[in-house]
Design a protein around this motif. Structure first.
Motif, PDB file in Angstrom:
ATOM      1  N   MET A 287      48.729  26.718  48.150  1.00 57.46           N
ATOM      2  CA  MET A 287      47.324  27.011  47.866  1.00 57.46           C
ATOM      3  C   MET A 287      46.608  25.780  47.333  1.00 57.46           C
ATOM      4  N   PRO A 288      45.980  24.989  48.210  1.00 62.65           N
ATOM      5  CA  PRO A 288      45.147  23.872  47.745  1.00 62.65           C
ATOM      6  C   PRO A 288      43.888  24.392  47.049  1.00 62.65           C
ATOM      7  N   VAL A 289      43.172  23.506  46.401  1.00 60.28           N
ATOM      8  CA  VAL A 289      41.945  23.888  45.693  1.00 60.28           C
ATOM      9  C   VAL A 289      40.906  24.372  46.703  1.00 60.28           C
ATOM     10  N   PRO A 290      40.436  25.619  46.580  1.00 59.75           N
ATOM     11  CA  PRO A 290      39.405  26.098  47.513  1.00 59.75           C
ATOM     12  C   PRO A 290      38.120  25.287  47.366  1.00 59.75           C
ATOM     13  N   GLY A 291      37.516  24.999  48.490  1.00 58.87           N
ATOM     14  CA  GLY A 291      36.239  24.282  48.473  1.00 58.87           C
ATOM     15  C   GLY A 291      36.404  22.790  48.639  1.00 58.87           C
ATOM     16  N   SER A 292      37.037  22.143  47.659  1.00 64.13           N
ATOM     17  CA  SER A 292      37.166  20.692  47.741  1.00 64.13           C
ATOM     18  C   SER A 292      38.295  20.263  48.666  1.00 64.13           C
ATOM     19  N   MET A 293      39.365  21.095  48.781  1.00 64.77           N
ATOM     20  CA  MET A 293      40.494  20.750  49.645  1.00 64.77           C
ATOM     21  C   MET A 293      40.626  21.746  50.798  1.00 64.77           C
ATOM     22  N   TRP A 294      40.808  23.008  50.465  1.00 64.99           N
ATOM     23  CA  TRP A 294      40.946  24.048  51.486  1.00 64.99           C
ATOM     24  C   TRP A 294      39.566  24.523  51.898  1.00 64.99           C
ATOM     25  N   GLN A 295      39.237  24.319  53.179  1.00 67.30           N
ATOM     26  CA  GLN A 295      37.902  24.640  53.692  1.00 67.30           C
ATOM     27  C   GLN A 295      38.054  25.463  54.975  1.00 67.30           C
ATOM     28  N   PRO A 296      38.371  26.745  54.832  1.00 67.38           N
ATOM     29  CA  PRO A 296      38.700  27.559  56.018  1.00 67.38           C
ATOM     30  C   PRO A 296      37.530  27.808  56.954  1.00 67.38           C
ATOM     31  N   TRP A 297      36.319  27.483  56.519  1.00 68.02           N
ATOM     32  CA  TRP A 297      35.162  27.696  57.390  1.00 68.02           C
ATOM     33  C   TRP A 297      34.973  26.583  58.419  1.00 68.02           C
ATOM     34  N   LEU A 298      35.658  25.460  58.253  1.00 69.87           N
ATOM     35  CA  LEU A 298      35.453  24.331  59.159  1.00 69.87           C
ATOM     36  C   LEU A 298      35.750  24.677  60.622  1.00 69.87           C
ATOM     37  N   PRO A 299      36.877  25.361  60.939  1.00 69.79           N
ATOM     38  CA  PRO A 299      37.118  25.704  62.355  1.00 69.79           C
ATOM     39  C   PRO A 299      36.033  26.586  62.943  1.00 69.79           C
ATOM     40  N   LEU A 300      35.415  27.438  62.121  1.00 69.20           N
ATOM     41  CA  LEU A 300      34.344  28.293  62.609  1.00 69.20           C
ATOM     42  C   LEU A 300      33.116  27.486  63.017  1.00 69.20           C
ATOM     43  N   LEU A 301      32.993  26.284  62.416  1.00 68.99           N
ATOM     44  CA  LEU A 301      31.878  25.393  62.736  1.00 68.99           C
ATOM     45  C   LEU A 301      32.253  24.376  63.801  1.00 68.99           C
ATOM     46  N   GLY A 302      33.483  24.542  64.358  1.00 69.66           N
ATOM     47  CA  GLY A 302      33.937  23.618  65.378  1.00 69.66           C
ATOM     48  C   GLY A 302      34.350  22.269  64.842  1.00 69.66           C
ATOM     49  N   ARG A 303      34.697  22.221  63.561  1.00 72.77           N
ATOM     50  CA  ARG A 303      35.070  20.956  62.929  1.00 72.77           C
ATOM     51  C   ARG A 303      36.519  21.034  62.445  1.00 72.77           C
ATOM     52  N   SER A 304      37.126  19.884  62.297  1.00 73.36           N
ATOM     53  CA  SER A 304      38.489  19.809  61.762  1.00 73.36           C
ATOM     54  C   SER A 304      38.438  19.132  60.397  1.00 73.36           C
ATOM     55  N   GLY A 305      39.567  19.206  59.705  1.00 75.73           N
ATOM     56  CA  GLY A 305      39.650  18.570  58.391  1.00 75.73           C
ATOM     57  C   GLY A 305      40.010  19.576  57.317  1.00 75.73           C
ATOM     58  N   GLY A 306      40.190  19.075  56.118  1.00 80.67           N
ATOM     59  CA  GLY A 306      40.545  19.933  54.997  1.00 80.67           C
ATOM     60  C   GLY A 306      42.044  20.152  54.916  1.00 80.67           C
ATOM     61  N   ALA A 307      42.472  20.591  53.759  1.00 81.81           N
ATOM     62  CA  ALA A 307      43.898  20.834  53.530  1.00 81.81           C
ATOM     63  C   ALA A 307      44.283  22.209  54.052  1.00 81.81           C
ATOM     64  N   ARG A 308      45.504  22.321  54.578  1.00 84.37           N
ATOM     65  CA  ARG A 308      46.014  23.604  55.039  1.00 84.37           C
ATOM     66  C   ARG A 308      46.576  24.394  53.865  1.00 84.37           C
ATOM     67  N   ALA A 309      46.376  25.696  53.916  1.00 83.27           N
ATOM     68  CA  ALA A 309      46.974  26.602  52.937  1.00 83.27           C
ATOM     69  C   ALA A 309      48.180  27.267  53.594  1.00 83.27           C
ATOM     70  N   ASN A 310      49.354  27.000  53.062  1.00 82.72           N
ATOM     71  CA  ASN A 310      50.589  27.587  53.596  1.00 82.72           C
ATOM     72  C   ASN A 310      50.998  28.761  52.699  1.00 82.72           C
ATOM     73  N   PHE A 311      50.158  29.763  52.617  1.00 87.94           N
ATOM     74  CA  PHE A 311      50.135  30.789  51.579  1.00 87.94           C
ATOM     75  C   PHE A 311      51.503  31.231  51.039  1.00 87.94           C
ATOM     76  N   PHE A 312      52.403  31.606  51.937  1.00 90.38           N
ATOM     77  CA  PHE A 312      53.681  32.153  51.474  1.00 90.38           C
ATOM     78  C   PHE A 312      54.872  31.328  51.966  1.00 90.38           C
ATOM     79  N   ALA A 313      54.627  30.094  52.350  1.00 90.13           N
ATOM     80  CA  ALA A 313      55.696  29.237  52.871  1.00 90.13           C
ATOM     81  C   ALA A 313      56.470  28.577  51.730  1.00 90.13           C
ATOM     82  N   ASN A 314      57.649  28.130  52.038  1.00 94.79           N
ATOM     83  CA  ASN A 314      58.548  27.313  51.196  1.00 94.79           C
ATOM     84  C   ASN A 314      58.446  27.554  49.676  1.00 94.79           C
ATOM     85  N   PRO A 315      58.722  28.780  49.210  1.00100.89           N
ATOM     86  CA  PRO A 315      58.680  29.017  47.760  1.00100.89           C
ATOM     87  C   PRO A 315      59.764  28.268  46.998  1.00100.89           C
ATOM     88  N   ILE A 316      60.837  27.934  47.686  1.00 99.81           N
ATOM     89  CA  ILE A 316      61.966  27.218  47.079  1.00 99.81           C
ATOM     90  C   ILE A 316      62.345  26.055  47.978  1.00 99.81           C
TER      91      ILE A 316
END
Length: 388
Positions: A287-316
């Protein structure tokens, strides 16, 4: 003359004080948050419940506007707007689940609110969760301590709240009197840096050489693993990997450090492990910082960038023969990453952050307090590394 405004005002002021004290950055102050469910349940109307919830959340996160202004090098207004927007999830959940009915129905609704604020999507902004106090109230109890605090918080919404408050305050006083910080992982050493906003942005050879010199100068004789903050190694490229493997030749040391892995669609905020023999991307931030890092709206605007959120990946992840629970920056403020990791029963917790932008606020102290509380609840060693 009726004073219908007095009770809501008193509840709001008490809720703000509760949030401010509990989230002041002092670990042993966290149990002050147990008062919030009682104040919420005593509201006589949904609007008052919403105001009480907003007062708690805004007071708990009072360092956010200043931190955002520092991060974007702007005036206070963007921070104030983000502060208010971030509170909306907490306020919505607690307003929607408030009920005029009392007793078990209210307790059930508050339990649902706790669960919603601990898990995505609402849990993405689930800061200041009262359940974090479990580590201070019941250190070493593990899941039983978490269950005990959950039960105590729900009872605080019923007419039995005086008994629950008395019991929880008793555990609080006992714990505060005999409190000890989590142990440091055996063979591990965390290194704090004071490199400001240049960390992660200066990828020069001189910067990497300086970091290596810092490791050598601060290394303790028993340290086999050393931890550097989030973003310490900048962009993780094959050239940087080769550089660090060469620099560690002949040194009996494994380095775990923050970096960024960039591709055409965005980037992953990661921890890497590197030694003289090999290296790997150890962990991708859930979970990156929403807004400044994680920007899930970018693909909806046809843009790339921002940090990915791997919500439940690699807990250990595995480092040597140890199973490690990693927490990067923002993950230390929300609930599900640490609980997901604890389900795997790790050997220790490592927590890193690049918090240069929090100067003058309590944010980094709150991160430390939260991770200490969770480590003490589950009786896990803790290794931390922050840049300020």
């Amino acid at each position: 003359m009726r004073h219908d405004w007095l009770q809501p005002l008193c509840l709001t002021m008490a809720s703000a004080a509760t949030g401010y004290i509990a989230w002041s950055g002092h670990t042993r102050a966290l149990p002050a948050a147990i008062a919030f469910p009682a104040l919420w349940s005593m509201a006589r109307g949904r609007r008052t419940a919403g105001v009480v919830s907003a007062a708690y959340f805004l007071a708990a996160s009072h360092g956010l506007p200043q931190g955002v202004a520092a991060f974007y090098q702007s005036d206070i207004w963007p921070g104030l707007i983000l502060w208010l927007v971030a509170s909306s999830g907490f306020v919505f959940v607690h307003s929607a689940l408030w009920s005029r009915q009392s007793g078990g129905w209210t307790a059930l609704r508050y339990t649902i609110a706790m669960v919603l604020m601990a898990l995505p999507p609402f849990g993405i902004v689930g800061w200041a969760h009262p359940i974090t106090a479990a580590g201070v109230l019941f250190p070493g109890w593990g899941w039983a301590g978490l269950a005990a605090v959950t039960a105590g918080l729900t009872i605080m919404t019923t007419r039995y709240r005086p008994a629950a408050a008395l019991a929880l305050v008793g555990f609080w006083l006992w714990s505060a009197a005999f409190w000890t910080n989590p142990e440091i992982g055996r063979g591990w050493q965390g290194v704090d840096l004071q490199l400001g906003n240049s960390l992660g942005r200066d990828n020069s050879l001189a910067r990497h050489s300086d970091l290596l010199a810092t490791l050598h100068s601060q290394r303790r004789s028993n340290a086999t693993y050393m931890l550097l903050p989030e973003s310490a190694l900048g962009f993780w490229t094959p050239s940087v990997e080769r550089l660090w493997r060469r620099q560690l030749v002949g040194v009996d040391l494994t380095l775990v450090a923050g970096a960024a892995v960039v591709d055409a669609d965005g980037y992953d905020n990661v921890l890497v492990r590197v030694s003289d023999t090999d290296s790997e991307i150890l962990y991708r931030e859930r979970m990156p910082v929403p807004g400044s890092m994680w920007q899930p709206w970018l693909p909806l605007l046809g843009r790339s960038g921002g940090a990915r959120a791997n919500f439940f990946a690699n807990p250990i992840v595995s480092v040597g023969d140890q199973r490690v629970a990693p927490l990067i920056c923002y993950e230390q403020l929300v609930i599900w990453p640490v609980l997901q990791s604890m389900l795997q029963d790790p050997d220790l917790v490592i927590a890193v952050g690049n918090d240069w932008w929090t100067k003058g606020s309590s944010i980094i102290a709150i991160q430390r307090a939260s991770t200490q509380a969770w480590a003490r609840l589950f009786d896990k060693p803790l290794v931390v590394s922050f840049n300020t």
